[in-house]
Design a protein around this motif. Structure first.
Motif, PDB file in Angstrom:
ATOM      1  N   UNK A 111      41.351  38.659  19.204  1.00 56.03           N
ATOM      2  CA  UNK A 111      41.420  39.917  18.482  1.00 56.03           C
ATOM      3  C   UNK A 111      40.255  40.789  18.919  1.00 56.03           C
ATOM      4  N   UNK A 112      40.348  42.063  18.670  1.00 54.82           N
ATOM      5  CA  UNK A 112      39.250  42.985  18.978  1.00 54.82           C
ATOM      6  C   UNK A 112      38.625  43.411  17.657  1.00 54.82           C
ATOM      7  N   UNK A 113      37.411  42.980  17.422  1.00 49.52           N
ATOM      8  CA  UNK A 113      36.735  43.361  16.178  1.00 49.52           C
ATOM      9  C   UNK A 113      35.901  44.623  16.340  1.00 49.52           C
ATOM     10  N   UNK A 114      35.558  44.956  17.592  1.00 44.62           N
ATOM     11  CA  UNK A 114      34.802  46.178  17.820  1.00 44.62           C
ATOM     12  C   UNK A 114      35.211  46.784  19.153  1.00 44.62           C
TER      13      UNK A 114
ATOM     14  N   UNK B 110      32.733  46.399  23.672  1.00 42.35           N
ATOM     15  CA  UNK B 110      33.841  45.597  23.159  1.00 42.35           C
ATOM     16  C   UNK B 110      33.314  44.254  22.658  1.00 42.35           C
ATOM     17  N   UNK B 111      33.744  43.868  21.466  1.00 42.37           N
ATOM     18  CA  UNK B 111      33.500  42.531  20.951  1.00 42.37           C
ATOM     19  C   UNK B 111      34.833  41.959  20.509  1.00 42.37           C
ATOM     20  N   UNK B 112      35.237  40.847  21.128  1.00 42.61           N
ATOM     21  CA  UNK B 112      36.561  40.273  20.885  1.00 42.61           C
ATOM     22  C   UNK B 112      36.441  38.784  20.578  1.00 42.61           C
TER      23      UNK B 112
ATOM     24  N   UNK C 197      41.561  61.839  13.672  1.00 41.84           N
ATOM     25  CA  UNK C 197      40.295  61.607  12.978  1.00 41.84           C
ATOM     26  C   UNK C 197      39.314  60.805  13.816  1.00 41.84           C
ATOM     27  N   UNK C 198      39.656  60.542  15.081  1.00 40.84           N
ATOM     28  CA  UNK C 198      38.810  59.756  15.987  1.00 40.84           C
ATOM     29  C   UNK C 198      38.443  58.401  15.383  1.00 40.84           C
ATOM     30  N   UNK C 199      39.454  57.752  14.780  1.00 36.02           N
ATOM     31  CA  UNK C 199      39.254  56.430  14.187  1.00 36.02           C
ATOM     32  C   UNK C 199      39.739  55.377  15.176  1.00 36.02           C
ATOM     33  N   UNK C 200      38.900  54.384  15.433  1.00 36.47           N
ATOM     34  CA  UNK C 200      39.269  53.319  16.350  1.00 36.47           C
ATOM     35  C   UNK C 200      40.157  52.272  15.710  1.00 36.47           C
ATOM     36  N   UNK C 201      40.767  51.451  16.528  1.00 32.03           N
ATOM     37  CA  UNK C 201      41.594  50.363  16.027  1.00 32.03           C
ATOM     38  C   UNK C 201      40.749  49.161  15.641  1.00 32.03           C
ATOM     39  N   UNK C 202      41.287  48.345  14.766  1.00 30.25           N
ATOM     40  CA  UNK C 202      40.622  47.115  14.350  1.00 30.25           C
ATOM     41  C   UNK C 202      41.662  46.028  14.121  1.00 30.25           C
ATOM     42  N   UNK C 203      41.236  44.779  14.255  1.00 33.63           N
ATOM     43  CA  UNK C 203      42.119  43.634  14.092  1.00 33.63           C
ATOM     44  C   UNK C 203      41.441  42.562  13.251  1.00 33.63           C
TER      45      UNK C 203
END
Length: 597
Positions: free
Chosen positions: A403-406, A418-420, A583-589
């Protein structure tokens, strides 16, 4: 084709002559006797649920208005399907009241059968649906009932005992009921999938067996995507010939519609850049051949599926298809070519349907080579992807739990961060692709097994840094102990703040809920990941975001529950928000284990 002709001739005398006459009619007028319009004049678009802004943006890039819009009714339950206030107001307010194609589920996710529908048990729901549509100004909508029934991914699949006859009878129940409502003037689109599901023994489902009769159908549709599971999938010409010649492919579609005197439609067609590599990508050849095919056949309307999801990109102007998008505007825009300005498509070989096509083995049940569920192509529904694995691999491999947390673009430092997290059993490297500012930048990240993560912090271009956002795709190839996995979401500086507890399976229902930034819009998706036999399975469900909250409560089909019971290994979940650009919001998992071995 030959098999269908023989069966049809046996059922109805003179069918062979009708088919011959129909084939000749393909080169002339439509089944209604009207002259055919230019392909650009019959183009519509699906841009998302009630997404008027998306339609306007598509029209601006295309340089002309679209003829129709397409949308989907919510298939989670009868109640959600009949909740029409928002969707009808959106399209009526946007001037599309009489230009709406609406896809209608025949069986909701919370249960039902073709047999019950054929017996008339659901007629009251469809009577109310017709009354609501008429009352809300959509009494002349095109209704695409139960599409892709010759696949096995929807609850109304014909892959049940006597499925073709039951589907046809149920269809007649629905059409008769809805036509009987005062003020109704609906048109009904019977839409198969290009490429039927394999059902064992070298056999495929045959769409013609589910034909309800000429008096109950106005259009004969087909869904076509540029994606293939065959060994030749890297060759655009070979892919196109596959789409034309496969069982229930485009040649069959043209012949079948003509034999029944009906105009053709393509309610879904699109380029595809799939996470599993099975898409055709940036293929101007596919666009050209679709244009020529539509130009030379009696196509009443065709809809480009302009959408995105974590598993596949279809959006024409997403940046994934720069050459094909330019060709699309050239062919379907305001300055379309003359009939002789572009090369004709290659003459297709005679359709052959004996046995599996080359490379079909191991692609997963029902994959065929048509529009197999590889992404969230139905809002709030159950979508499915199967990736083939060797049985030895399945027996010893655990999910990667990637998953990608950051995922951040650091503007000042001009870096991608990236932190996965990943299982500690993983090894090797993961590839990272950033698509931003019209450019793809590739990196590699070493799997840190001791910490159970992939960490990437790499320089990016000044243009990408200035953009401040982009799509990140992280791919792990797997090893002897872990399964391959690919994830994709938006990188941005602002956090989504996705929060939830472990999803649960309770009494056959998948339940999950949580919170997210109040600025976020769209849907939160929860995937179930498990292995069955020689395939890894990903089933996806989604829930709308409502003022910083979201809640998923969906009944899993009995076939899905049975499949989960047969799984090999654990049942994992991955909940993700892919990001929100305005809104320039990134994805999260977030990832959890739902069930153990």
């Amino acid at each position: 084709m030959r098999r269908w002709q023989g069966c049809a001739s046996a059922r109805r005398p003179g069918r062979a002559l009708a088919l011959l006459g129909g084939l000749l009619a393909i080169a002339g007028a439509t089944g209604t006797g009207d002259a055919r319009a230019a392909p650009g004049d019959t183009l519509g678009v699906y841009a998302g649920a009630g997404n008027l802004d998306g339609v306007t943006s598509f029209e601006a890039r295309l340089g002309r208005r679209v003829a129709r819009v397409h949308d989907f009714l919510d298939k989670r339950s009868w109640a959600s399907m009949l909740d029409l206030s928002w969707i009808t107001e959106r399209w009526r307010g946007g001037g599309f009241a009489d230009r709406l194609v609406l896809t209608v589920p025949m069986i909701p996710d919370d249960g039902g059968t073709l047999a019950a529908g054929a017996a008339g048990q659901y007629n009251a729901h469809f009577r109310r649906l017709a009354e609501e549509l008429v009352a809300r100004g959509h009494g002349s909508a095109v209704l695409r009932l139960g599409p892709e029934f010759n696949g096995n991914w929807f609850a109304w699949t014909m892959h049940v005992p006597n499925g073709g006859a039951l589907f046809a009878t149920y269809w007649r129940q629905i059409v008769s009921t809805m036509r009987g409502v005062p003020g109704a003037s609906f048109k009904f689109d019977w839409c198969a999938n290009a490429g039927s599901s394999w059902i064992g023994g070298g056999q495929q489902l045959e769409a013609a067996e589910a034909w309800p009769g000429d008096g109950y159908v106005d259009y004969v549709g087909l869904d076509v995507y540029d994606q293939s599971w065959a060994p030749h999938r890297a060759d655009p010409v070979a892919r196109w010939n596959e789409y034309v010649n496969q069982r229930n492919g485009m040649a069959w579609h043209a012949a079948f519609a003509a034999a029944h005197g009906k105009p053709m439609t393509f309610p879904e067609w699109a380029l595809a850049d799939r996470a599993d590599g099975m898409g055709g990508g940036d293929s101007p050849y596919f666009v050209e051949q679709m244009y020529r095919w539509i130009e030379r056949h009696p196509v009443a309307y065709h809809i480009y599926f302009n959408s995105s999801d974590p598993n596949a990109e279809y959006a024409l102007f997403s940046g994934r298809f720069p050459t094909a998008a330019s060709r699309f505007v050239q062919y379907f825009g305001p300055n379309a070519p003359s009939p002789t300005a572009a090369p004709a498509p290659p003459a297709p070989a005679a359709p052959t349907h004996g046995g599996a096509p080359a490379g079909a083995a191991g692609t997963g049940a029902g994959a065929g080579s048509g529009t197999y569920r590889g992404g969230s192509r139905w809002p709030a529904g159950d979508t499915l992807r199967r990736d083939s694995l060797s049985r030895d691999h399945v027996a010893r491999a655990d999910p990667a739990k990637l998953r990608i947390s950051r995922a951040r673009i650091l503007r000042r430092e001009a870096q991608l961060d990236i932190l996965a997290p990943i299982t500690r059993r993983a090894s090797g490297v993961a590839s990272v692709v950033l698509h931003s500012a019209g450019k793809r930048t590739r990196f590699e990240g070493v799997v840190d097994a001791a910490r159970g993560r992939v960490r990437v912090r790499k320089p990016i271009s000044r243009a990408q840094a200035a953009k401040g956002t982009g799509i990140v795709t992280l791919t792990y190839a797997g090893d002897a102990d872990t399964q391959p996995q690919k994830v994709r979401l938006r990188a941005a500086a602002r956090k989504a703040r996705l929060a939830l507890r472990r999803p649960r399976l309770v009494d056959g229902r998948l339940r999950a809920e949580g919170t997210i930034s109040s600025r976020a819009r769209g849907r939160v998706r929860t995937q179930l990941l498990y292995a069955v036999g020689a395939a890894s399975v990903v089933r996806q469900y989604s829930a709308p975001i409502d003022d910083g909250h979201w809640k998923l409560d969906v009944a899993l089909a009995p076939s899905v529950l049975a499949e989960i019971d047969r799984r090999e290994g654990t049942l994992q979940s991955s909940t993700l928000f892919t990001g929100y650009l305005p809104a320039r919001i990134g994805g999260e998992m977030r990832a959890f284990q739902v069930l153990g071995k």
